[in-house]
Structure formats: C-alpha cells, structure tokens
Design a protein around this motif. Structure first.
Motif, PDB file in Angstrom:
ATOM      1  N   THR A   1      -8.741  -1.331  -4.390  1.00  0.00           N
ATOM      2  CA  THR A   1      -9.216  -1.553  -3.017  1.00  0.00           C
ATOM      3  C   THR A   1     -10.340  -2.576  -2.996  1.00  0.00           C
ATOM      4  O   THR A   1     -10.379  -3.466  -2.131  1.00  0.00           O
ATOM      5  CB  THR A   1      -9.696  -0.228  -2.406  1.00  0.00           C
TER       6      THR A   1
ATOM      7  N   ALA B   1     -14.382  -0.123   3.066  1.00  0.00           N
ATOM      8  CA  ALA B   1     -12.978   0.298   3.051  1.00  0.00           C
ATOM      9  C   ALA B   1     -12.886   1.810   2.949  1.00  0.00           C
ATOM     10  O   ALA B   1     -13.731   2.458   2.311  1.00  0.00           O
ATOM     11  CB  ALA B   1     -12.235  -0.353   1.885  1.00  0.00           C
TER      12      ALA B   1
ATOM     13  N   THR C   1      -3.302   3.886  -1.343  1.00  0.00           N
ATOM     14  CA  THR C   1      -3.726   3.177  -2.544  1.00  0.00           C
ATOM     15  C   THR C   1      -3.004   1.840  -2.633  1.00  0.00           C
ATOM     16  O   THR C   1      -1.785   1.772  -2.417  1.00  0.00           O
ATOM     17  CB  THR C   1      -3.422   3.998  -3.806  1.00  0.00           C
TER      18      THR C   1
ATOM     19  N   VAL D   1       0.859  -1.188   0.000  1.00  0.00           N
ATOM     20  CA  VAL D   1       0.000   0.000   0.000  1.00  0.00           C
ATOM     21  C   VAL D   1       0.891   1.231   0.000  1.00  0.00           C
ATOM     22  O   VAL D   1       1.844   1.321   0.777  1.00  0.00           O
ATOM     23  CB  VAL D   1      -0.939   0.022   1.224  1.00  0.00           C
TER      24      VAL D   1
ATOM     25  N   THR E   1     -11.048   5.124   1.520  1.00  0.00           N
ATOM     26  CA  THR E   1     -10.264   5.510   0.350  1.00  0.00           C
ATOM     27  C   THR E   1      -9.937   6.993   0.438  1.00  0.00           C
ATOM     28  O   THR E   1     -10.732   7.771   0.978  1.00  0.00           O
ATOM     29  CB  THR E   1     -11.027   5.241  -0.958  1.00  0.00           C
TER      30      THR E   1
END
Length: 345
Positions: A123, A109, A76, A72, A111
């Motif tokens: 993701t 999730a 991202t 990651v 973002t």
C-alpha cells in the motif's frame, strides 16, 4: 498500525483501496474519485486501455488480447505497478498537478485490521508511486467508524462492521482504539458466488457476472426475509445448449443460498462479543451494531443480523464511502482526541 491524528492532519490526500472500488479524498476538495478497482490492459502493447467503470463494463466482453485485471484483492494491493497506473488515470492530470505542487506531499491509506507487513508495504509503495514522500496507514475499522459519526474517542463501546467485497471486519472500539476485532473471509463476492452456483445447480443456468447485482435488487424491499417477493425472472445461458434462456426462480431458495455464506459473519460477531469485556457488551446492548461498506446494502442483511443477535442494527447513511470520509475527517481535523492528562500524586 493507525497513525496519530497529528500526523494525519499533515496529509494532503487519502486513498481507500478496496477490492470492489477505489476512492480518493483530497484535502480541501473532498471526495474526488469513486470508481471500480478495475483496469483493462492490451497484452500486445502493455498499454492501459480503460480504468474504472468503463473497464468494469468490459469484463467478459473483450477479445483475447485485452485483459481485465483487478490490482486490489481483499483490501490488499496484489499488483503494485498496475495499482499505480490505475490511480494515476483515475485522478487525472489536473488533480495530479495540484498534488505535485504540495511541498513534501503526504498521503494516507486505509488498511485491513489484520494486514501484514508485506500488505502494508504494498500500500505504501502504491502511494509513493503517486509522488507521496510519506504515507500514513489507518485501520479501516477506525476510519469507517469516524466516517459514520460514531464517538470512537469516548470511553464508550461502539461496534462497527465493515462489509466489504472480499471480507467482513467486525470490531468493538473504545477510547479511539480497537478493543477486539475479527476478520471473516466472507463478503459481497461470496454472496454473488452463492447465487451463481445455486442457479447453475438448480436451474442449469449460467448467470453473467453483470446480472448478479440486478438479481439482488429484485430481492429488495424485504429482501432476505420471507416477506419479500415470491419469484422473479432472470436471464442467462443454458449450461447444456449454450443458448440464451429465461427462467422464473423461487426467491425463497435464493435467500437460503445467500444465508449459507452469511452464517460465517454471525460466527465472527459472536466471537468478538465473547472476547469483549462485560462492561462494553452492556453498552452495545443499547447502541447495537453499525454496518458500513458496500455489502451492507444487501437487501435484508440488517434484519437477519437483528434476529440472530437480538441487538439493534443500523446502516450508515452512505455506508459505501464511510471509510474514505472518515479518513478525510481526520485529515481535515474534524476529530479531537480525548485529553488524558497525567495525575500528579
């Protein structure tokens, strides 16, 4: 794109994939994973050797056939397969078995605010690899604001600053939505790099990556302010000879080196305030800025922002886990939307 509260209440688990740490919240169980986003791989066999804290300790200390990777970067996912393998090992067999028993498993999730379609897709694919049938995406800024207790659903301005490892996000929220936001590519890693470069150029000292954080702790107390400690001793490797060496450095010079990358954060705050409606700016004069994220704990950072902006600056109680806690609060139904009924004429 931020999912609706009704959709989030149907989710069974939430994931905050950060550049520095990965956190997982399971509905009904709370925060179950809070580990560094690091994995160690044997390049000869492709086997995953370690994840989390153990893999982070291996950084810079491995033989040539073991590679330490970070799947990651900047919030991202850059390596979907490795991120899936890392998450599976971090969750463990027991939690994964519990999640697999859920009918039509749903995940959520966080973002970044400006995440593009490819970043969002990465993701989603990462959580699908854990067995999720559907994935809801939530803006990190809104999740962090909910996690630190800000009244984001009210018609009042709230300003939140998410201080991450790779970037800093600043936004003004009202009525549960983002009014204006800015992402500044300056985070905790930029501060670490500034310290390392300063010691290399001024003292011909190469600082191990594991020693950057202890140096920042040495600046604690008054930290970045001139009232902090005048000097501190640091250990590293001499650039010319390669031998271990200790030097006593002037903390005032280190504070100057740290403030250079943080100037970009001040510019981003100014841009957000200029684009914000005057009525909301008036609310912010009283409420101030709420700092969340791991880099919010950088010693003296809040004092520097307070002096530069003239606004109150607050640090959340647990700034490092605010985003995933906000995700969990929305999944558990802890946030009630403001009812705006249509007016019949």
């Amino acid at each position: 794109m931020t999912a609706s509260l009704e959709q989030l209440r149907r989710c069974h688990f939430g994931v905050d994939l950060g550049a520095a740490r990965t956190r997982v919240y399971v509905k009904g169980s709370g925060l179950v994973v809070d580990q560094p986003s690091v994995a160690a791989v044997n390049t000869r066999t492709g086997a995953l050797i370690a994840v989390g804290e153990l893999a982070e300790k291996m950084t810079g200390r491995t033989p040539h056939y073991i590679r330490v990777v970070r799947p990651v970067s900047g919030g991202t996912v850059v390596d979907i397969e490795m991120a899936q393998r890392m998450l599976r090992h971090l969750l463990g067999d027991e939690i994964r078995r519990t999640l697999r028993r859920k009918p039509r498993l749903r995940g959520a999730a966080c973002t970044p605010h400006d995440a593009g379609p490819l970043a969002q897709r990465a993701t989603i694919e990462t959580l699908v690899g854990l067995g999720a049938r559907r994935v809801e995406l939530v803006d990190t800024l809104i999740a962090a604001a909910v996690g630190c207790g800000l009244p984001v659903e009210q018609p009042e301005a709230t300003m939140v600053m998410v201080c991450g490892a790779a970037a800093t996000q600043v936004a003004v929220l009202s009525l549960g939505s983002i009014v204006t936001a800015e992402r500044i590519p300056v985070g905790g890693e930029a501060v670490d790099h500034a310290i390392v470069q300063h010691l290399r150029h001024e003292h011909a000292l190469m600082l191990p990556s594991q020693s950057v954080r202890p140096l920042q702790v040495a600046l604690s107390g008054n930290g970045l302010t001139p009232d902090g400690p005048s000097s501190t001793e640091i250990h590293g490797r001499d650039v010319a000879t390669g031998l271990a060496r200790s030097v006593r450095i002037d903390t005032a010079a280190v504070r100057d080196a740290i403030q250079t990358p943080l100037t970009g954060v001040l510019d981003g705050i100014g841009k957000v305030l200029r684009e914000c409606p005057p009525d909301l700016v008036a609310d912010l004069a009283d409420r101030g800025i709420m700092m969340v994220g791991g880099s919010a704990l950088l010693p003296g950072f809040d004092q520097m922002l307070r002096q530069a902006t003239g606004m109150p600056v607050h640090i959340a109680d647990r700034p490092d886990v605010c985003a995933v806690q906000g995700l969990g609060t929305m999944m558990e139904g802890g946030v009630e939307p403001l009812q705006l009924d249509p007016v019949d004429l």
